[in-house]
Design an enzyme around this catalytic site. Structure first.
Site, PDB file in Angstrom:
ATOM      1  N   CYS A  19     -21.079 -42.170   5.006  1.00  0.00           N
ATOM      2  CA  CYS A  19     -21.824 -43.040   4.406  1.00  0.00           C
ATOM      3  C   CYS A  19     -21.394 -44.426   4.410  1.00  0.00           C
ATOM      4  O   CYS A  19     -21.848 -45.191   3.410  1.00  0.00           O
ATOM      5  CB  CYS A  19     -22.266 -42.480   2.864  1.00  0.00           C
ATOM      6  SG  CYS A  19     -20.925 -42.607   1.773  1.00  0.00           S
TER       7      CYS A  19
ATOM      8  N   CYS B 178     -21.988 -43.529  -1.074  1.00  0.00           N
ATOM      9  CA  CYS B 178     -22.056 -42.278  -2.174  1.00  0.00           C
ATOM     10  C   CYS B 178     -21.422 -42.641  -3.543  1.00  0.00           C
ATOM     11  O   CYS B 178     -21.695 -41.975  -4.687  1.00  0.00           O
ATOM     12  CB  CYS B 178     -21.692 -41.045  -1.635  1.00  0.00           C
ATOM     13  SG  CYS B 178     -19.744 -41.028  -1.463  1.00  0.00           S
TER      14      CYS B 178
ATOM     15  N   ASN C  58     -13.441 -43.333  -9.925  1.00  0.00           N
ATOM     16  CA  ASN C  58     -12.736 -42.321 -10.785  1.00  0.00           C
ATOM     17  C   ASN C  58     -13.723 -41.852 -11.727  1.00  0.00           C
ATOM     18  O   ASN C  58     -13.822 -40.640 -11.760  1.00  0.00           O
ATOM     19  CB  ASN C  58     -11.757 -43.037 -11.803  1.00  0.00           C
ATOM     20  CG  ASN C  58     -10.400 -42.987 -11.217  1.00  0.00           C
ATOM     21  OD1 ASN C  58     -10.006 -42.169 -10.276  1.00  0.00           O
ATOM     22  ND2 ASN C  58      -9.211 -43.539 -11.761  1.00  0.00           N
TER      23      ASN C  58
ATOM     24  N   ARG D 214       6.720 -41.411  -0.731  1.00  0.00           N
ATOM     25  CA  ARG D 214       5.664 -40.410  -1.340  1.00  0.00           C
ATOM     26  C   ARG D 214       5.448 -39.171  -0.263  1.00  0.00           C
ATOM     27  O   ARG D 214       6.190 -39.536   0.911  1.00  0.00           O
ATOM     28  CB  ARG D 214       4.361 -41.050  -1.409  1.00  0.00           C
ATOM     29  CG  ARG D 214       3.635 -41.297  -0.193  1.00  0.00           C
ATOM     30  CD  ARG D 214       2.477 -42.417  -0.312  1.00  0.00           C
ATOM     31  NE  ARG D 214       1.258 -41.957  -1.121  1.00  0.00           N
ATOM     32  CZ  ARG D 214       0.469 -41.284  -0.416  1.00  0.00           C
ATOM     33  NH1 ARG D 214       0.305 -41.394   0.897  1.00  0.00           N
ATOM     34  NH2 ARG D 214      -0.639 -41.073  -0.754  1.00  0.00           N
TER      35      ARG D 214
ATOM     36  N   ARG E  93     -16.158 -20.986  15.454  1.00  0.00           N
ATOM     37  CA  ARG E  93     -15.276 -21.243  16.608  1.00  0.00           C
ATOM     38  C   ARG E  93     -13.944 -20.586  17.083  1.00  0.00           C
ATOM     39  O   ARG E  93     -12.980 -20.881  16.644  1.00  0.00           O
ATOM     40  CB  ARG E  93     -15.222 -22.843  16.801  1.00  0.00           C
ATOM     41  CG  ARG E  93     -14.667 -23.220  18.006  1.00  0.00           C
ATOM     42  CD  ARG E  93     -14.715 -24.884  18.015  1.00  0.00           C
ATOM     43  NE  ARG E  93     -14.785 -25.562  19.250  1.00  0.00           N
ATOM     44  CZ  ARG E  93     -14.831 -27.066  19.312  1.00  0.00           C
ATOM     45  NH1 ARG E  93     -14.833 -27.736  18.247  1.00  0.00           N
ATOM     46  NH2 ARG E  93     -15.060 -27.524  20.382  1.00  0.00           N
TER      47      ARG E  93
ATOM     48  N   GLU F 145     -14.842 -22.804  22.866  1.00  0.00           N
ATOM     49  CA  GLU F 145     -14.123 -22.064  22.022  1.00  0.00           C
ATOM     50  C   GLU F 145     -12.504 -22.356  22.568  1.00  0.00           C
ATOM     51  O   GLU F 145     -11.679 -22.329  21.608  1.00  0.00           O
ATOM     52  CB  GLU F 145     -14.337 -20.773  21.713  1.00  0.00           C
ATOM     53  CG  GLU F 145     -15.771 -20.836  20.973  1.00  0.00           C
ATOM     54  CD  GLU F 145     -16.390 -19.390  20.791  1.00  0.00           C
ATOM     55  OE1 GLU F 145     -16.477 -18.985  19.809  1.00  0.00           O
ATOM     56  OE2 GLU F 145     -16.640 -18.790  21.825  1.00  0.00           O
TER      57      GLU F 145
END
Length: 1330
Positions: A55, A77, A267, A426, A913, A1262
């Protein structure tokens, strides 16, 4: 409070047009406003939580202070409409269209083949467009940063990146076309100009920044002259106030201390949307200028709390060159952490103050701010105060020491001192756009010229309900010399200090504790390096930990040119762009939910079970029916016809009536006049349950209680029991493999419209099998099939997930349309879609393998248990396909396979798939790997020894030639320079202790077509109109795999007309009846033959006309045929191969032919965190003669990336009561741009033919997915290298997916070994091990 007052008028611009909204509702997001109010449907709904980028739009604002215009990308959104006063919004429609002019960004993404299903394309276009508005000549780093927040499930990203790369300055070399003279790959005898390319960048429109939409002058005037006033907007349930000054803000907050402050809505937005949190009043301080001020002092910088994270990042970037390095330690650490936090769209709106005040336990910034001794300035009606961000600042989950009426106005970031080092480290489940698992801020200060620690602070996020300080650990270090002795003591203190109970929310307890140690160790390595650089120490250092490589390299895509004598207008074999790629890039392509609303249309929302195994004692819908807008509630009693769907001899209820068998089972549906009202109605339905005993969740529980779907299947060749007696060695092992969510970008969508007479219905649906939907709806409504027409224009991705459940959803929607006699639309939200529709089957594989010393595998006995869920769906067929592929590429003379689908109380799993083959391949290849490890030999040697060669017969007695499989294998080894890369990897591993590389090569033999013979048929209808234009209809659905494009090529070749004359509008059950599903990689094979058949019939009919007028044009022949009364319409039919499998005799011919391939992957693994990067991937596939190389290569890359996700990233997590935790992109990580192999080469095997399919091509949808396992085995090899450093050799278990958690724990580093394992059974884990 504000009731009854008239709200203000909201004024903003969209694509250059003024929008004034008198009754702006604070609950309305920009996305629904664009789609529903303005009918701008190019902007797509993908997840509703800012995690997928579908979006994305651009917002532009005028800054009166600097007299500049800023452009930034946002997720529509999450952007409240009320936030847009005075802004200009640009959507994909405003960038360019086929009616006016297509913008270069749109053209390049389309022509570089970066759009398959096309659902993510408008978001990609907008992210790239915004980047170019700010930086017309971006770097490759800018491009990957801009696209980091956009997910794509079809392409594998490479073509999108290649299309965008053409805007970069460095794109001058030949690299931009995917091949570079520097690669040394070019054959000397093949001149550069003859190597075929997928696109010609010379033909692209140039980027002309002067052609863009101007910023509306009215908004500049508004911003310059406005004497800002407080704005108030009232909605149905919420009021929004936007104060114009700090005084107003303080007063509002004093009067309404509980009202949240909203700036970026990243948030509060998700909390309102996903957790049902209600706020009667919201205060938005985005117009309070004091919150955006930046001031510098001698000690540091004060940054306004309202600054967005992107603004903070660019501010820090500007500060860096102004100061010596030693003063900017904290600034660099913060800047690095900001680059990892969220994604561009989130950082553009999320604020610094919001990040601090929301106090998330795994906030990335708070540990660094705390470690760096930052302060915040607070203001309230009782005055100002300054507070340090330290261990006392965070008091619990989402709580700080701020008083309810206090506002953070600014944040102080100090400059660092000489001898001070700050680092932010991190680890996250995915390298970008992901909340961290553990995140840290670490600072140490030494007095000059000494290694004695004067001061240290260590903060951790992700290991407690809030950001925590490891103060005892700091006390154990401070005042001592920075050396191994001090740190070894510190690790032990840290382990005692940061305790996580084994059932802690979020799980991964051992991993998180291990990370606290290994991240401190990484900090230690950096500090030692710094001390060494400053000549404080002269010791020999442990290795330097450089970050994993991240530069995306140019890639190769090799395919064969069509022969010189092929007619120039014959498109077969040429890399033609997807036929609707341009409309997909401009947002004009129509998907199911883009169809305009009809008068009186209703929206349907499902109510699902909240218990896994229970009786329904009461269903009370009275409260829902009282709510505004709610029209009706549909229950099982309303169904006029069949209330169940039957599959494999088992019945599945459309709506549960007496009892429920999983959380997420559909119980009833609420129909209302809008999406919002239907959602509120669904929340008001009350269901009472009586729990039934002993729900079954895991495969083990199912085995223990013999809970299976019959039939269970067995297949055997040779004599396994006898063979085990005569082998040199026997090894027994097992491997678990998790499921996989389809995560098609377009969620399940449908619209059922009653025609109004004779019970006729039009169903517009996103389904791979329109005929199944037609049959199901007719049976449910108890009407003949000729009254139901299903229309499928295109599907925004499906991957097997839009067949069975889609038909059931359509049945429920049709009952609502039948009962209300109104059009009813049902579009699932991402969370509901993930909860209801099931996933790929998780599998437990157990094997016993007997082999000789020379590596030959003589016997194998393999057992598979799949977790099928609460209904049978297609599980029995999946189990059969699993057993038909247990040989993969290997000729094992004595082979037994047994497989069972376990019935459990989880949502029913379904086709995905690969349909079982990715699971088989994992188990079989892991077994071969274990044999290699047991013998201490390279796995590729064991693979080679055991491969089929010469004329061969499978374990189900089907004959085939493995020649092309072996060619793919050899070609792959040559192309990727396997032997010298293998040596380089070994050398790398000897030189590095904490980083390891691994390389693996995997083959595939994949059976194409349906073993259920009746599904191998197809039909087509071709019309030629009097002007010579051609309309083709066939039974295949377009879901990004390019079937319509290929059918256009077929028709063009057979009718000898240019492709532009051929149009395909949609797939409809009224034009081509009784179709088969678009699945099993068989769509082109079947429908191509049917279209060819119809076109040949028509071409022959025109033969007499052509003979009369051989020089005439196509148009003149068609006109003449009409006057000669020759029919210009024909049906085509293809009766596919008669395939079968006799399970009693254990033999058959279940496949038409095999698609072969081989894939080599090299990875680099950080053994301390489990982070991993795929450095290079080479794939060679035999797809016969490609009908369209660009489409086929796109399928190969997309399938590989989906496989990479399956085997290394994607994890479905269920609570102990059977509730799916992972219901959106923030918890469930699919591959993003950061996961693409840095060098991604695809080669189509040359000179291959396939007599069994159209134009000698092969099915390709596939097979390659399973080759993603090469990444898994490369990781496993890197882990083995790490283990051998810890003195561990031989086979070891590693389950799939090989997430950072599993890889890190398997490495068994000294830090992981310090963590005491929790005893199973002594606690209730946070998540089930499915």
């Amino acid at each position: 409070m504000f009731a009854g007052k008239e709200g203000d008028v909201l004024c903003f611009f969209v694509n250059g047009r003024k929008v004034t909204e008198k009754h702006a509702d604070p609950e309305t997001m920009l996305l629904s406003f664009l789609r529903e109010k303005l009918r701008l449907t190019g902007t797509k709904y993908g997840c509703g939580g800012g995690g997928c980028g579908a979006c994305t739009v651009m917002v532009s604002r005028y800054q009166p202070a600097t007299k500049t215009i800023v452009h930034y990308s946002v997720n529509a959104c999450l952007l409240p409409l009320c936030q847009l006063h005075g802004a200009a919004v640009t959507t994909v429609e405003g960038v360019g269209s086929t009616k006016s002019r297509v913008h270069p960004v749109q053209e390049r993404i389309a022509k570089a083949h970066g759009s398959q299903c096309g659902f993510c394309t408008p978001g990609m276009v907008m992210s790239m467009y915004t980047l170019l508005r700010n930086k017309p000549q971006p770097s490759m780093e800018d491009v990957t940063q801009a696209l980091a927040g956009n997910l794509c499930r079809c392409t594998g990203y490479r073509p999108i990146v290649d299309g965008c790369r053409t805007f970069c300055q460095e794109a001058d070399c030949c690299q931009a076309n995917g091949s570079c003279c520097l690669n040394g790959e070019g054959d000397a005898d093949e001149p550069e100009h003859e190597r075929p390319r997928l696109f010609e960048k010379e033909e692209f429109l140039p980027l002309d920044p002067t052609q863009e939409l101007i910023f509306p002058p009215e908004l500049i005037l508004m911003a310059e002259t406005a004497n800002p006033q407080k704005l108030t907007f009232h909605g149905e349930r919420m009021t929004w106030v936007s104060p114009a000054s700090l005084e107003e803000l303080i007063q509002l907050k004093a009067e309404h201390p509980q009202a949240p402050l909203v700036m970026g809505n990243t948030n509060i937005g998700p909390d309102i949307k996903f957790k049902g949190v209600r706020h009667p009043l919201i205060i938005s301080p985005s117009r309070v200028t004091q919150l955006f001020e930046v001031s510098q002092t001698a000690q540091g910088v004060w940054v306004g709390a309202g600054c967005s994270l992107s603004e903070v990042h660019s501010l820090l970037q500007q500060l860096l060159p102004q100061f010596p390095e030693e003063r900017t330690e904290l600034i660099r650490a913060l800047k690095q952490q900001l680059e990892n936090l969220g994604n561009q769209q989130i950082r553009n709106v999320a604020t610094l103050g919001g990040n601090i005040a929301s106090a998330y336990p795994n906030s990335d910034l708070n540990p660094v701010l705390a470690a760096g001794s930052c302060r915040v300035s607070l203001v309230s009606s009782s005055g100002r105060r300054e507070v340090p961000i330290n261990q006392d600042f965070f008091v619990g989950f989402g709580k700080t020491i701020l008083k309810p009426d206090e506002i953070v106005t600014s944040v102080f970031i100090p400059f660092s001192r000489k001898g001070e080092f700050v680092r932010a480290l991190r680890q996250a489940p995915r390298k970008e756009s992901s909340f961290p698992t553990v995140t840290t801020g670490m600072r140490v200060f030494f007095s000059e010229g000494s290694r004695v620690v004067q001061d240290i602070s260590l903060y951790y996020g992700g290991v407690a309900p809030s950001t925590v300080s490891a103060s005892k650990t700091c006390a154990a270090i401070v005042g001592r010399s920075w050396d191994d002795e001090t740190l070894n003591r510190a690790y032990d203190v840290l382990l005692g200090e940061l305790f996580l109970p084994p059932s802690a929310p979020g799980g991964k307890v051992e991993f998180r504790l291990s990370l606290t140690l290994s991240l401190l160790f990484k900090f230690n390595l950096e500090v030692l390096q710094k001390l060494r650089d400053m000549n404080v120490i002269t010791d020999e250092l442990p290795e330097r930990m450089l970050p994993l490589p991240r530069e995306i390299q140019p890639s190769l895509q090799e395919f064969q040119l069509v022969s010189k004598d092929q007619s120039t207008q014959d498109p077969v074999g040429r890399p033609i762009m997807h036929r609707s790629a341009i409309s997909q890039a401009t947002g004009e392509a129509v998907y199911c939910d883009d169809i305009p609303k009809t008068e009186g249309e209703l929206f349907m929302v499902l109510v699902t079970s909240s218990r896994a195994h229970a009786k329904i004692t009461e269903l009370d819908v009275s409260a829902a029916l009282q709510l505004p807008g709610v029209v009706d509630v549909i229950t099982a009693k309303d169904i006029p016809g069949k209330k169940v769907r039957t599959m494999c001899g088992y019945e599945e209820e459309l709506l549960a009536e007496a009892e429920v068998s999983c959380i997420g089972q559909m119980v009833c549906a609420v129909v209302a006049d809008s999406r919002t009202h239907a959602k509120q109605g669904a929340a008001a339905v009350k269901i009472k349950y009586e729990d039934l005993p002993d729900p079954i969740f895991t495969v083990e529980e199912a085995i223990e209680k013999s809970s299976f779907y019959e039939p269970r299947r067995v297949i055997e060749t040779g004599s396994v029991t006898e063979a085990f007696k005569s082998v040199d060695q026997i090894f027994e092992g097992e491997i678990r493999m998790g499921g996989q969510e389809h995560f098609y970008m377009e969620t399940q969508s449908m619209l059922v419209v009653p025609v109004g007479e004779e019970t006729e219905f039009n169903v517009y649906i996103s389904s791979q099998w329109p005929t199944l939907t037609q049959d199901a709806v007719a049976e449910t409504l108890d009407i003949p099939s000729n009254r139901v027409t299903c229309h499928v224009k295109r599907i925004g991705g499906a991957f097997g997930g839009k067949v069975t459940k889609t038909a059931i959803l359509a049945c429920i929607t049709s009952v609502a349309a039948w009962k209300t006699n109104k059009a009813v639309r049902c579009v699932l939200e991402r969370g509901d879609d993930m909860l209801i529709t099931g996933a790929r089957h998780p599998v437990l594989g157990k094997y016993k393998v007997g082999f000789m010393k020379d590596g030959r595998i003589m016997a194998a006995d393999i057992q598979f248990f799949t977790n099928a869920g609460n209904t049978v769906d297609e599980s029995v067929l999946v189990v059969e396909k699993i057993l038909l592929h247990i040989d993969n590429a290997y000729n094992i003379p004595n082979l037994r396979g047994r497989a069972a689908a376990c019935r459990t109380n989880l949502p029913s799993n379904t086709a995905f798939r690969g349909f079982g083959v990715p699971q088989t391949l994992m188990v079989v290849e892991n077994m071969v790997n274990d044999v290699a490890m047991a013998l201490g030999r390279p796995a590729d040697e064991i693979r080679e020894i055991n491969m089929y060669s010469g004329p061969s017969t499978t374990h189900y007695k089907m004959e085939f030639s493995p020649e092309n499989m072996l060619r793919c294998w050899e070609e792959c080894k040559t192309k990727c320079d396997y032997s010298s890369r293998r040596r380089a990897v070994e050398e790398f591993n000897q030189q590095n202790r904490w980083k390891k590389r691994g390389v693996a090569i995997i083959p595939i033999k994949y059976g194409i077509a349906f073993a259920e013979s009746f599904l191998n048929q197809a039909a087509a209808l071709v019309h030629i109109y009097k002007d010579g234009s051609v309309l083709v209809s066939h039974g295949g659905t377009e879901m990004g795999q390019g079937v319509h494009t290929k059918m256009q090529q077929v028709a063009s070749r057979e009718l000898h007309v240019p492709p532009s004359k051929v149009y395909i509008s949609e797939t409809s059950t009224s034009t081509v009846p009784n179709t088969c599903p678009s699945a099993a990689s068989f769509g082109t094979d079947a429908n191509g033959m049917a279209v060819k058949n119809a076109c040949q019939t028509l071409y022959q009919r025109l033969e007499p006309i052509r003979q009369k007028n051989p020089k005439g044009s196509w148009e003149s022949w068609v006109r003449a045929a009409f006057f000669e009364k020759i029919s210009l319409s024909a049906t085509g039919f293809h009766r596919g191969p008669d395939l079968y499998m006799d399970w009693d005799k254990m033999e058959g011919q279940p496949y038409a032919y095999f698609t072969f391939g081989a894939c080599c992957c090299e990875v680099e693994l950080d053994c301390l965190t489990g982070d991993c990067r795929t450095v290079r991937t080479d794939i060679v596939v035999d797809i016969g003669r490609s009908i369209n190389p660009s489409v086929d290569i796109g399928q190969i890359e997309g399938a590989f990336m989906q496989g990479l996700g399956l085997y290394t990233l994607e994890e479905l997590k269920f609570s102990p009561s059977g509730l799916l935790y992972t219901r959106g992109p923030s918890q469930y990580k699919i591959p993003a741009v950061c996961d693409v192999p840095l060098q991604f080469n695809v080669y189509l095997l040359p000179d291959s033919h396939n007599p069994h399919a159209i134009y000698s091509s092969k099915g390709i949808g596939e097979p390659v997915l399973s080759l993603g396992s090469a990444v898994f085995f490369a990781i496993k090899e890197a882990v083995a290298a790490a283990r051998s450093d810890s003195g561990l050799v031989g086979p070891f278990p590693l389950d799939s997916p090989a997430t950072p958690e599993r890889a890190c724990l398997a490495c068994a580093s000294p830090f992981t070994q310090k963590i005491p394992p929790s005893k199973p059974g002594s606690f209730k884990p946070w998540a089930l091990n499915i």
